[in-house]
Each structure stands twice: as structure tokens, then as C-alpha cells.
Design a protein around this motif. Structure first.
Motif, PDB file in Angstrom:
ATOM      1  N   THR A 298       0.829  -1.212   0.000  1.00 23.12           N
ATOM      2  CA  THR A 298       0.000   0.000   0.000  1.00 23.12           C
ATOM      3  C   THR A 298       0.858   1.254   0.000  1.00 23.12           C
ATOM      4  OG1 THR A 298      -0.133   0.025   2.419  1.00 23.12           O
ATOM      5  CG2 THR A 298      -1.871  -1.151   1.219  1.00 23.12           C
ATOM      6  N   VAL A 299       0.221   2.329  -0.383  1.00 23.01           N
ATOM      7  CA  VAL A 299       0.824   3.657  -0.342  1.00 23.01           C
ATOM      8  C   VAL A 299      -0.223   4.620   0.197  1.00 23.01           C
ATOM      9  CG1 VAL A 299       0.149   4.260  -2.704  1.00 23.01           C
ATOM     10  CG2 VAL A 299       2.137   5.365  -1.658  1.00 23.01           C
ATOM     11  N   THR A 300       0.216   5.627   0.923  1.00 24.88           N
ATOM     12  CA  THR A 300      -0.710   6.572   1.540  1.00 24.88           C
ATOM     13  C   THR A 300      -1.053   7.701   0.569  1.00 24.88           C
ATOM     14  OG1 THR A 300       0.233   6.105   3.713  1.00 24.88           O
ATOM     15  CG2 THR A 300      -1.079   8.114   3.498  1.00 24.88           C
ATOM     16  N   VAL A 301      -2.337   7.962   0.437  1.00 24.25           N
ATOM     17  CA  VAL A 301      -2.779   9.116  -0.358  1.00 24.25           C
ATOM     18  C   VAL A 301      -2.374  10.384   0.397  1.00 24.25           C
ATOM     19  CG1 VAL A 301      -4.748  10.303  -1.371  1.00 24.25           C
ATOM     20  CG2 VAL A 301      -4.693   7.793  -1.300  1.00 24.25           C
ATOM     21  N   ALA A 302      -1.727  11.296  -0.274  1.00 24.64           N
ATOM     22  CA  ALA A 302      -1.118  12.452   0.396  1.00 24.64           C
ATOM     23  C   ALA A 302      -1.684  13.762  -0.135  1.00 24.64           C
ATOM     24  CB  ALA A 302       0.398  12.428   0.206  1.00 24.64           C
TER      25      ALA A 302
ATOM     26  N   ALA B  81       1.439   4.415  -9.702  1.00 26.40           N
ATOM     27  CA  ALA B  81       1.318   2.954  -9.695  1.00 26.40           C
ATOM     28  C   ALA B  81       0.106   2.469  -8.918  1.00 26.40           C
ATOM     29  CB  ALA B  81       2.590   2.335  -9.106  1.00 26.40           C
ATOM     30  N   ALA B  82      -0.543   3.343  -8.148  1.00 25.51           N
ATOM     31  CA  ALA B  82      -1.728   2.936  -7.390  1.00 25.51           C
ATOM     32  C   ALA B  82      -3.010   3.064  -8.209  1.00 25.51           C
ATOM     33  CB  ALA B  82      -1.844   3.769  -6.115  1.00 25.51           C
TER      34      ALA B  82
ATOM     35  N   PHE C  51      -7.794   0.846  -5.389  1.00 23.19           N
ATOM     36  CA  PHE C  51      -8.252  -0.041  -4.334  1.00 23.19           C
ATOM     37  C   PHE C  51      -7.811   0.539  -2.997  1.00 23.19           C
ATOM     38  CE2 PHE C  51      -8.223  -3.108  -7.865  1.00 23.19           C
ATOM     39  CZ  PHE C  51      -9.497  -3.652  -7.701  1.00 23.19           C
ATOM     40  N   VAL C  52      -8.777   0.884  -2.153  1.00 25.20           N
ATOM     41  CA  VAL C  52      -8.496   1.444  -0.834  1.00 25.20           C
ATOM     42  C   VAL C  52      -8.678   0.349   0.203  1.00 25.20           C
ATOM     43  CG1 VAL C  52      -9.185   3.153   0.885  1.00 25.20           C
ATOM     44  CG2 VAL C  52      -9.204   3.746  -1.544  1.00 25.20           C
TER      45      VAL C  52
ATOM     46  N   VAL D   2     -10.706  10.205  -3.644  1.00 25.73           N
ATOM     47  CA  VAL D   2     -10.159   9.683  -2.391  1.00 25.73           C
ATOM     48  C   VAL D   2      -9.723  10.877  -1.542  1.00 25.73           C
ATOM     49  CG1 VAL D   2      -9.422   7.465  -3.295  1.00 25.73           C
ATOM     50  CG2 VAL D   2      -7.912   9.445  -3.515  1.00 25.73           C
ATOM     51  N   LYS D   3      -9.369  10.596  -0.309  1.00 21.70           N
ATOM     52  CA  LYS D   3      -8.973  11.672   0.600  1.00 21.70           C
ATOM     53  C   LYS D   3      -7.589  11.378   1.169  1.00 21.70           C
ATOM     54  CE  LYS D   3     -11.377   9.671   4.609  1.00 21.70           C
ATOM     55  NZ  LYS D   3     -11.787   8.453   3.918  1.00 21.70           N
ATOM     56  N   PRO D   4      -6.870  12.426   1.595  1.00 24.44           N
ATOM     57  CA  PRO D   4      -5.545  12.211   2.174  1.00 24.44           C
ATOM     58  C   PRO D   4      -5.607  11.287   3.382  1.00 24.44           C
ATOM     59  CG  PRO D   4      -5.885  14.539   1.682  1.00 24.44           C
ATOM     60  CD  PRO D   4      -7.199  13.863   1.485  1.00 24.44           C
ATOM     61  N   GLY D   5      -4.644  10.400   3.463  1.00 22.17           N
ATOM     62  CA  GLY D   5      -4.605   9.440   4.562  1.00 22.17           C
ATOM     63  C   GLY D   5      -5.114   8.070   4.182  1.00 22.17           C
ATOM     64  N   ASP D   6      -5.873   7.959   3.082  1.00 27.11           N
ATOM     65  CA  ASP D   6      -6.343   6.647   2.640  1.00 27.11           C
ATOM     66  C   ASP D   6      -5.154   5.777   2.237  1.00 27.11           C
ATOM     67  OD1 ASP D   6      -8.950   7.306   3.071  1.00 27.11           O
ATOM     68  OD2 ASP D   6      -9.418   7.750   0.972  1.00 27.11           O
ATOM     69  N   LYS D   7      -5.300   4.468   2.482  1.00 21.85           N
ATOM     70  CA  LYS D   7      -4.273   3.500   2.094  1.00 21.85           C
ATOM     71  C   LYS D   7      -4.676   2.873   0.767  1.00 21.85           C
ATOM     72  CE  LYS D   7      -1.744   3.887   5.838  1.00 21.85           C
ATOM     73  NZ  LYS D   7      -0.360   4.393   5.804  1.00 21.85           N
ATOM     74  N   ALA D   8      -3.932   3.186  -0.281  1.00 22.32           N
ATOM     75  CA  ALA D   8      -4.235   2.666  -1.612  1.00 22.32           C
ATOM     76  C   ALA D   8      -3.282   1.528  -1.950  1.00 22.32           C
ATOM     77  CB  ALA D   8      -4.132   3.768  -2.656  1.00 22.32           C
ATOM     78  N   VAL D   9      -3.813   0.519  -2.644  1.00 22.20           N
ATOM     79  CA  VAL D   9      -3.002  -0.631  -3.042  1.00 22.20           C
ATOM     80  C   VAL D   9      -2.057  -0.206  -4.151  1.00 22.20           C
ATOM     81  CG1 VAL D   9      -3.034  -2.968  -3.994  1.00 22.20           C
ATOM     82  CG2 VAL D   9      -4.781  -2.254  -2.352  1.00 22.20           C
ATOM     83  N   LEU D  10      -0.799  -0.530  -3.984  1.00 19.85           N
ATOM     84  CA  LEU D  10       0.222  -0.183  -4.973  1.00 19.85           C
ATOM     85  C   LEU D  10       0.384  -1.353  -5.938  1.00 19.85           C
ATOM     86  CD1 LEU D  10       2.223   2.136  -5.570  1.00 19.85           C
ATOM     87  CD2 LEU D  10       3.923   0.881  -4.227  1.00 19.85           C
TER      88      LEU D  10
END
Length: 407
Positions: free
Chosen positions: A59-63, A343-344, A355-356, A382-390
Motif C-alpha cells: 500500500t501507499v498513503t494518499v497524500a 502505480a496505485a 483499491f483502498v 479519495v482523501k488524504p490518509g487513505d491507504k491505496a493498493v500499490l
């Protein structure tokens, strides 16, 4: 005659004999294919059911990203420094009697900040002012004597012309007149001397009072009431500076820039200032000046960046990051935008989504991608802080349980 038995029925047809092994071969082929498919399915099931039946995902964090990154030529770090700052003390030596400020107090120019004990100096000033009055009284008396001597001298001249008095009497009147005139000059000089002494006493008294040299804010308080204050703090148990004051209107960021990057910076170049204490705060700045000396030990040049936008939360000695820009940031690019690594972002059947990960499951969220912000892509949905699948797997489905791979 007995007939011979018919053994033609016992003959094995060659065509049937050839067909039986063919069917068996085909059957064995299908069995092998079925076993291979089962093995592949089992392998896929094992791969998808690791960690308790969950698919492994990274995962990667939406920033939050700032479009001003697109205008950044160079980044540097530094500190906020007040260009006008002073440690206030007194030229006089004495005990601190009164202190009227605390850390953070705002003061105006010439406002009294502190005062030393000054009764002796005040008494000396009073004596000097009394001496001025005595000298002025002596002058008034001398002026009266001069007027009388002048009239006597005039009458003596008239009587001498009429031969009513001797020349000696006239000479005495003249001498008295000249003496009165000289006394007037001496008395005026005495007044000037008394005034000079009084001015000296006034200066000595003023030196026991500490005033603000400019409008500013008290940064530190170094002495308390009762402390001994000396000009150079050379005596034991004595203080030098009473308070430190800074002009907040002169705050600038001093940043060290590598000698190899000096060509990217020039005076009046736009910049953006970010404080470590307030990461969400981005303030516009401009290059004020470059100190024309390179630090040989660090191979850096000191660059001073002036605040164009001010904020009361900015304080001296705060750590800051400076982005030197190719142009001033347009108004529409000053606000932060939601962004994520490219890549997310996934695309299937002409639709774009990410994918969150929520509650150990993935949720397919439709998104709209926008401009590139540095290494990220602006994203809506999406909103900042969400964990998106990389790099989501093509077999990943909405609602599927997942396990986040820990790095």
C-alpha cells in the motif's frame, strides 16, 4: 460324418483391437489435463490464501501535494532570523528596581522596559537644577548692580563736565560700571556651567532607565528585579543584558545553498517558505540578498529570503525549508491537492479507480486523475490518509480480504 466346429466367431476384429488402446490414451490425456488444471487452481488458491486466506498487497498513503512543486528549481534548509535584534542593558551600574515586560511582550520605540535604582543620581540632578536657579538669581542681582553702576557713571560724567566733582570720582564710577559688566559675564558663564552639570546628571539618570530602541517583541528575559546590572557583566553575580528584543517585521530565512547551485538563484527571485513547526503553512517569499562570501568549510553560500506573506506564528530560530521557484506561484496553485503515486491507479474496462484498504478488505473507488504534481498524480475521489493498493493485481476484486505487506 461329424462336422468340424466353426471357429470364425472367435476371431478378433483388428479394428476393435486398435480402438481400445486409443480410447485409453485419450482418457489418460484428459486425466492429466484435469490434474494439471487442479494443480494450477490449487497453486492459485494457495497464493491467494496466504496469511489466513488473504491476498498480500503493498500500500501507499494518499497524500496532500502542492502544485508549487512544479515550479521548484532548488530546495534548501535554514532558520528564521530577525535582522534587527538587540540585547538591552544599561550603561549605568546598579540594582534592577523595576521590570515591566515578560517574554512575548510587545513594546513600542522609547517605551520604558526596566529601571535601576537611581535615587543617588536623581538627587544629583536635583542639586544641579538648584545650582542653575542660584546662578540665575546671581545674574538678576548682577544685572541690578550693573544698572545702578551705569546710572552712577552717567551722572558722574555730567557732574564732571560741569566741574562739580573731581576726576577721581568719575574714575571710580567708571570702574564700578566696568566691574558690574564683568560680573554679568561671569554669572552667565556660571549659569551655563550649572546647566551643563544638570544635563550630565540628567544623562546619568536616563542611563538608569532602559528603553526600547525600536518596535519589537521581547524574546528573552535575562535578569530579575534585585539583580545587579553592570554594562559588561564583569562583576560576580551580576547581569549584563536585561532582555533581548527583536523586530518581527525584519524576520528572514537564512539558508545555506551549495556552491554548485548558486547559478540557480538571484536577487528578487520568488521562493516558498515552509516551517517545520507548521508543515501545512506555505508562505510566499523572495530572495532578499546573497551574502558575498562562501563558507570554505561547507562550500555553501548564505542566502537570505524575505517574507512576502507574514504569519504571527513565525518566530525567530524556527527551522524552515525554502523552495526557490522559477516563477511566483499562481493563485490557483497555492492550495494543496490530493495526490497519489501513479502505480496505485488501475484501469479496467475504460474506468479508472484505486483499491483502498479498509478493515482488512479492499474497496474499489472510482477516481478522476488530473495533473502531475512532482512524482505524484492529482486525484479526485479519495482523501488524504487513505491507504491505496500499490500495483494492484489484475485478479484483485472489490471487497476481497487482503493482508498488507509490512516493509
Amino acid at each position: 460324418m461329424t462336422s468340424s466346429p466353426d471357429i470364425s466367431k472367435l476371431k478378433i476384429e483388428r479394428s476393435a483391437k486398435a480402438q481400445i488402446p486409443g480410447r485409453r490414451a485419450r482418457r489418460r490425456k484428459w486425466v492429466r489435463l484435469a490434474l494439471l488444471a487442479a494443480a494450477l487452481a490449487a497453486a492459485a488458491a494457495v497464493a491467494m490464501r496466504k496469511a489466513g486466506g488473504k491476498a498480500d498487497v503493498d500500500t501507499v498513503t494518499v497524500a496532500q501535494a502542492y502544485p508549487s512543486q512544479n515550479y521548484t528549481l532548488l530546495n534548501a534548509t535554514g532558520y528564521v532570523v530577525a535582522q534587527r535584534k538587540a540585547a538591552l542593558s544599561s550603561k549605568a551600574t546598579g540594582r534592577l528596581e523595576w521590570l515591566g515586560v515578560l517574554e512575548g511582550s510587545k513594546v513600542k520605540k522609547d517605551e520604558v522596559i526596566a529601571r535601576l535604582e537611581n535615587r543617588d543620581v536623581s538627587a544629583a540632578l536635583g542639586q544641579a537644577q538648584a545650582n542653575i536657579k542660584v546662578a540665575q538669581a546671581n545674574l538678576e542681582q548682577g544685572q541690578a548692580e550693573l544698572l545702578d553702576a551705569q546710572q552712577a557713571y552717567k551722572r558722574a560724567g555730567e557732574l564732571l563736565a560741569q566741574k562739580f566733582i573731581a576726576a577721581a570720582s568719575y574714575d571710580s564710577a567708571l570702574a564700578r560700571y566696568n566691574k558690574a559688566r564683568a560680573a554679568i559675564a561671569a554669572q552667565r558663564a556660571a549659569i551655563a556651567a550649572a546647566q551643563a552639570y544638570a544635563q550630565s546628571a540628567q544623562v546619568a539618570l536616563d542611563q538608569t532607565v532602559i528603553r526600547a530602541p525600536f518596535d519589537g517583541v521581547i524574546l528573552t528575559k535575562s535578569a530579575n528585579v534585585g539583580d545587579n546590572i553592570t554594562p559588561f557583566s564583569s562583576a560576580a553575580d551580576s547581569k549584563g543584558a536585561v532582555v533581548t528584543i527583536a523586530d518581527m517585521d525584519t524576520l528572514e530565512v537564512e539558508a545555506d545553498v551549495s556552491e554548485a547551485s548558486i547559478a540557480k538563484i538571484k536577487a528578487e527571485q520568488p521562493a516558498e517558505i515552509q516551517l517545520d513547526a507548521f508543515p501545512e503553512l506555505r508562505l510566499a517569499g523572495v530572495v532578499s540578498r546573497m551574502v558575498p562570501t562562501v563558507d570554505r568549510s561547507k562550500a555553501t553560500l548564505l542566502v537570505k529570503v524575505r517574507f512576502v506573506e507574514r504569519d504571527p506564528r513565525v518566530l525567530p530560530d524556527m527551522s524552515a525549508k525554502v523552495a526557490f521557484l522559477s516563477q511566483a506561484v499562481p493563485a490557483q496553485d497555492k492550495a494543496a491537492v490530493t495526490a497519489v503515486q501513479p502505480a496505485a491507479i488501475a484501469a479496467r474496462e475504460g474506468k479508472t479507480f484505486v483499491f483502498v484498504v479498509e478493515n482488512e478488505k479492499v474497496r474499489q473507488v472510482p477516481v478522476t486523475s488530473g495533473r502531475k504534481v512532482g512524482e505524484l498524480v492529482e486525484l479526485k475521489g479519495v482523501k488524504p490518509g487513505d491507504k491505496a493498493v500499490l500495483n494492484p493485481d489484475a485478479r484483485l476484486q472489490d471487497g476481497q480480504p487482503v493482508s498488507v505487506v509490512k516493509k
